[in-house]
Design an enzyme around this catalytic site. Structure first.
Site, PDB file in Angstrom:
ATOM      1  N   SER A  23      62.327   7.953  12.117  1.00 20.97           N
ATOM      2  CA  SER A  23      61.927   8.156  10.623  1.00 20.97           C
ATOM      3  C   SER A  23      62.638   7.835   9.591  1.00 20.97           C
ATOM      4  CB  SER A  23      61.533   9.737  10.409  1.00 20.97           C
ATOM      5  OG  SER A  23      60.336  10.028  11.261  1.00 20.97           O
ATOM      6  N   LYS A  72      58.104  23.148  13.273  1.00 18.49           N
ATOM      7  CA  LYS A  72      56.768  22.940  12.450  1.00 18.49           C
ATOM      8  C   LYS A  72      56.184  24.204  12.327  1.00 18.49           C
ATOM      9  CE  LYS A  72      55.697  18.094  13.717  1.00 18.49           C
ATOM     10  NZ  LYS A  72      54.868  17.149  14.053  1.00 18.49           N
ATOM     11  N   ASP A 108      50.165  15.110   9.872  1.00 20.61           N
ATOM     12  CA  ASP A 108      50.019  14.568  11.310  1.00 20.61           C
ATOM     13  C   ASP A 108      48.478  14.279  11.540  1.00 20.61           C
ATOM     14  OD1 ASP A 108      52.538  14.470  12.195  1.00 20.61           O
ATOM     15  OD2 ASP A 108      52.629  16.794  12.624  1.00 20.61           O
ATOM     16  N   GLY A 131      45.596  17.607  25.502  1.00 23.94           N
ATOM     17  CA  GLY A 131      46.715  18.530  25.205  1.00 23.94           C
ATOM     18  C   GLY A 131      46.174  19.702  24.508  1.00 23.94           C
ATOM     19  N   ALA A 132      47.104  20.655  24.495  1.00 25.20           N
ATOM     20  CA  ALA A 132      46.774  21.628  23.263  1.00 25.20           C
ATOM     21  C   ALA A 132      47.892  22.369  22.685  1.00 25.20           C
ATOM     22  CB  ALA A 132      46.282  22.898  24.432  1.00 25.20           C
ATOM     23  N   GLY A 134      50.794  21.484  19.351  1.00 26.73           N
ATOM     24  CA  GLY A 134      50.871  21.110  17.830  1.00 26.73           C
ATOM     25  C   GLY A 134      50.372  19.802  17.492  1.00 26.73           C
ATOM     26  N   ALA A 135      50.721  18.452  18.560  1.00 31.03           N
ATOM     27  CA  ALA A 135      50.030  17.547  18.110  1.00 31.03           C
ATOM     28  C   ALA A 135      48.654  17.250  18.430  1.00 31.03           C
ATOM     29  CB  ALA A 135      50.733  16.326  19.140  1.00 31.03           C
ATOM     30  N   ASN A 154      43.042  20.030  28.464  1.00 27.20           N
ATOM     31  CA  ASN A 154      44.321  20.347  28.972  1.00 27.20           C
ATOM     32  C   ASN A 154      44.542  20.558  30.252  1.00 27.20           C
ATOM     33  OD1 ASN A 154      47.151  20.175  27.886  1.00 27.20           O
ATOM     34  ND2 ASN A 154      46.743  22.678  27.843  1.00 27.20           N
ATOM     35  N   GLY A 238      51.228   4.562  19.559  1.00 26.69           N
ATOM     36  CA  GLY A 238      51.504   5.728  18.803  1.00 26.69           C
ATOM     37  C   GLY A 238      52.184   5.418  17.574  1.00 26.69           C
TER      38      GLY A 238
HETATM   39  P1  ATR Z   1      53.451  19.661  21.030  1.00 22.94           P
HETATM   40  O1  ATR Z   1      53.446  20.715  19.898  1.00 22.94           O
HETATM   41  O2  ATR Z   1      54.681  18.524  20.735  1.00 22.94           O
HETATM   42  O3  ATR Z   1      52.171  18.843  21.109  1.00 22.94           O
HETATM   43  P2  ATR Z   1      53.607  21.168  23.483  1.00 22.94           P
HETATM   44  O4  ATR Z   1      53.059  22.518  22.692  1.00 22.94           O
HETATM   45  O5  ATR Z   1      54.900  21.691  24.211  1.00 22.94           O
HETATM   46  O6  ATR Z   1      54.243  20.315  22.330  1.00 22.94           O
HETATM   47  O7  ATR Z   1      52.525  20.602  24.324  1.00 22.94           O
HETATM   48  C1  ATR Z   1      52.813  19.707  25.114  1.00 22.94           C
HETATM   49  C2  ATR Z   1      51.316  19.368  25.772  1.00 22.94           C
HETATM   50  O8  ATR Z   1      51.591  18.561  26.988  1.00 22.94           O
HETATM   51  C3  ATR Z   1      50.501  20.477  26.549  1.00 22.94           C
HETATM   52  O9  ATR Z   1      49.284  20.125  26.230  1.00 22.94           O
HETATM   53  C4  ATR Z   1      50.941  20.482  27.882  1.00 22.94           C
HETATM   54  O10 ATR Z   1      50.047  20.867  28.642  1.00 22.94           O
HETATM   55  P3  ATR Z   1      50.190  22.639  29.041  1.00 22.94           P
HETATM   56  O11 ATR Z   1      49.359  23.271  27.906  1.00 22.94           O
HETATM   57  O12 ATR Z   1      49.526  22.627  30.269  1.00 22.94           O
HETATM   58  O13 ATR Z   1      51.636  22.932  29.198  1.00 22.94           O
HETATM   59  C5  ATR Z   1      50.874  19.127  27.966  1.00 22.94           C
HETATM   60  N1  ATR Z   1      51.879  18.641  29.258  1.00 22.94           N
HETATM   61  C6  ATR Z   1      53.060  18.674  29.188  1.00 22.94           C
HETATM   62  N2  ATR Z   1      53.602  18.125  30.658  1.00 22.94           N
HETATM   63  C7  ATR Z   1      52.511  17.811  31.390  1.00 22.94           C
HETATM   64  C8  ATR Z   1      52.072  17.285  32.464  1.00 22.94           C
HETATM   65  N3  ATR Z   1      53.132  16.966  33.515  1.00 22.94           N
HETATM   66  N4  ATR Z   1      51.023  17.025  32.770  1.00 22.94           N
HETATM   67  C9  ATR Z   1      49.795  17.455  32.084  1.00 22.94           C
HETATM   68  N5  ATR Z   1      50.082  17.936  30.815  1.00 22.94           N
HETATM   69  C10 ATR Z   1      51.570  18.201  30.283  1.00 22.94           C
END
Ligand code: ATR
Length: 274
Positions: A23, A72, A108, A131-132, A134-135, A154, A238
């Site tokens: 950044s 955040k 974001d 994913g689930a 913050g992003a 997810n 990204g």
């Molecule tokens: P952020 O807020 O940066 O998005 P986070 O809340 O830690 O970070 O979320 C990370 C995401 O990556 C989650 O969706 C996580 O899946 P889980 O909810 O099942 O933990 C996903 N993630 C991280 N490592 C993973 C892996 N090895 N395989 C699949 N999903 C993964």
């Protein structure tokens, strides 16, 4: 570096750890290109130091602070106003000093949307967000805002369901459910692929003709994006998510249109081994 004057504005990013942030490179390049008298620094702030850091920023009238992992959500308690979108997303990534108050916003979601819109319009598209965290939350909000039909996928399905119901996405499931979903747009908002040659989904599940955006930017061409290209999908790396969210931060503070190509080039240079 330009000369620092008594009037030079201070901006920065708070995060922990601070090692990999690009950044400062992006924003300082934008300041230079636009002739803005400001400097942008990275502040490594551990969770226990967030409250005094924000108090310090307030006292020093830091004009704008970007907020990254892990602050955040927790930063919200220390600000004067939070805009409605940041409230809905539940996360602030931008704190701007305005009329004596610290305003929290989230750019974001617009970063995701504008990065994708480089490749495709979003209204009516079937979108999968992987994913689930913050992003993912920002991505889901952005896609819904633009009128896409969003499915949250997810590893932990319960988290996908929670996110989908909190923001009003159409459906939720596991990462395996990407196959057969006939998605037009796929956003990886997991951390899978970060400095590792792995993908969150199998290559065969990516439809030809889809547009795939990866939140992971290191490496730039992740396994997911290479798989997507090999399948005949179009890819957005990204970097553009980060550039676009930063461009909106700059607009919030200065009202100016950001020099995106300049910022992208600075982003690339900052990622090269020194
Ligand atoms: P952020 O807020 O940066 O998005 P986070 O809340 O830690 O970070 O979320 C990370 C995401 O990556 C989650 O969706 C996580 O899946 P889980 O909810 O099942 O933990 C996903 N993630 C991280 N490592 C993973 C892996 N090895 N395989 C699949 N999903 C993964």
């Amino acid at each position: 570096m330009r000369e620092i004057a008594p009037t030079t504005a201070l901006c920065g990013i708070v995060l922990h750890p601070a090692g990999h942030t690009r950044s400062p490179a992006m924003h300082n390049a934008a300041f230079r290109a636009l002739g803005i008298d400001a400097v942008y620094l990275a502040f490594d702030v551990a969770p226990a130091a967030l409250a005094p850091a924000i108090a310090g920023a307030r006292a020093l009238r830091v004009r704008q602070l970007a907020v990254s992992v892990p602050h955040k959500e927790t930063v919200i308690a220390h600000l004067d106003e939070i805009d409605a979108t940041a409230r809905r997303i539940g996360a602030v990534n931008t704190v701007t000093w305005r009329d004596g108050a610290l305003l929290g916003a989230n750019t974001d979601w617009l970063g995701v949307v504008r990065a994708l819109e480089r490749a495709t319009p979003l209204a009516g598209r079937r979108a999968a967000v992987l994913g689930a965290g913050g992003a993912a939350r920002a991505a889901v909000h952005g896609l819904l805002e633009r009128g896409a039909r969003v499915t949250v996928l997810n590893r932990t399905v319960a988290r996908a369901r929670e996110l989908a119901s909190a923001l009003g996405a159409a459906a939720a499931g596991s990462l395996d459910d990407l196959a057969g979903g006939r998605f037009d747009v796929i956003v990886n908002a997991t951390s899978v692929g970060l400095r590792e040659d792995v993908s969150p989904v199998s290559a065969a599940a990516i439809p030809a003709g889809a547009v795939v955006l990866d939140a992971v930017y290191d490496p730039e061409r992740t396994r997911l994006l290479r798989d997507a290209e090999a399948r005949g999908a179009r890819v957005v790396c990204g970097k553009w998510w980060l550039v676009e969210q930063a461009a909106e931060q700059l607009r919030l503070w200065t009202g100016l249109e950001a020099p995106r190509e300049v910022m992208a080039a600075a982003f690339d240079r900052a990622g090269q081994p020194s």
